[in-house]
Design a protein around this motif. Structure first.
Motif: not given
Length: 198
Positions: A28-29, A31-32, A35-36, A41, A43-44, A49, A53, A75
């Motif tokens: 997770v860490v 991967r995030e 992605l960033d 930042e 991207r959300h 997305q 969500d 990923t």
């Protein structure tokens, strides 16, 4: 005497060895962070997305590419959606470390093969047509589909894993994936463990 020629040489990056495996909770860490780095930042706030969500990725269709040293370098995930009433998967995001040649293509190929093996009929995405055309994606059957927000029509692409899976698809693409079960918080668990006075 022979004159030296100043011939430009194209440097070819060597593809570092990597393996593709199922995504793990321990990814997770990394991967995030990847992605960033790839999407920024904000991207959300991206349109796709909204389809992810609060949803879980499709079972068995979250993949990670890792180098021999264990570093995550790529990923991809696929998500359940309704493509105008047709069951489909949405591919994305696909993110790859800049220094890793071939990882993106390998992830897409593995994800599509896994989706087909699991009996899924179609995959759609919002992406660059020249890149995804090599995997069979096109805008041929997505012209009547919409996303919840403004998007570039020529970037909405589809691929049928089963012939005719997107025939007649029209309307809004909406999420249909499972909503992850929320585990009880530590606070709630702690409260339940404390005996109450009568």
């Amino acid at each position: 005497m022979t004159a030296k020629r100043n011939t430009p040489v194209a440097l070819i990056r060597q593809a570092a060895p990597f393996a593709i495996r199922a995504e793990r909770a321990s990814d997770v860490v990394a991967r995030e962070a990847l992605l960033d780095a790839c999407f920024g930042e904000n991207r959300h706030a991206r349109i796709c997305q909204r389809l992810r969500d609060g949803r879980a990725p499709a079972e068995g269709l979250s993949l990670a590419a890792v180098r021999q040293d264990g570093r995550l370098v790529g990923t991809v995930r696929l998500w359940h959606v309704s493509a105008g009433g047709r069951s489909a998967l949405m591919l994305g995001p696909l993110a790859v470390d800049d220094d890793c040649l071939g990882v993106g293509a390998a992830l897409v190929q593995r994800a599509l093969a896994a989706a087909k093996a699991r009996g899924h009929g179609a995959v759609i995405l919002l992406g660059d047509a020249p890149y995804y055309a090599r995997f069979g994606f096109s805008a041929g059957k997505t012209g009547e589909l919409s996303l919840p927000g403004a998007f570039e029509r020529d970037r909405l692409l589809g691929l049928e894993l089963v012939e005719g899976a997107l025939d007649g698809a029209w309307g809004m693409i909406t999420p249909t994936g499972a909503v992850p079960k929320v585990k009880a918080s530590r606070t709630r668990k702690a409260l339940l463990a404390v005996p109450h006075a009568a």
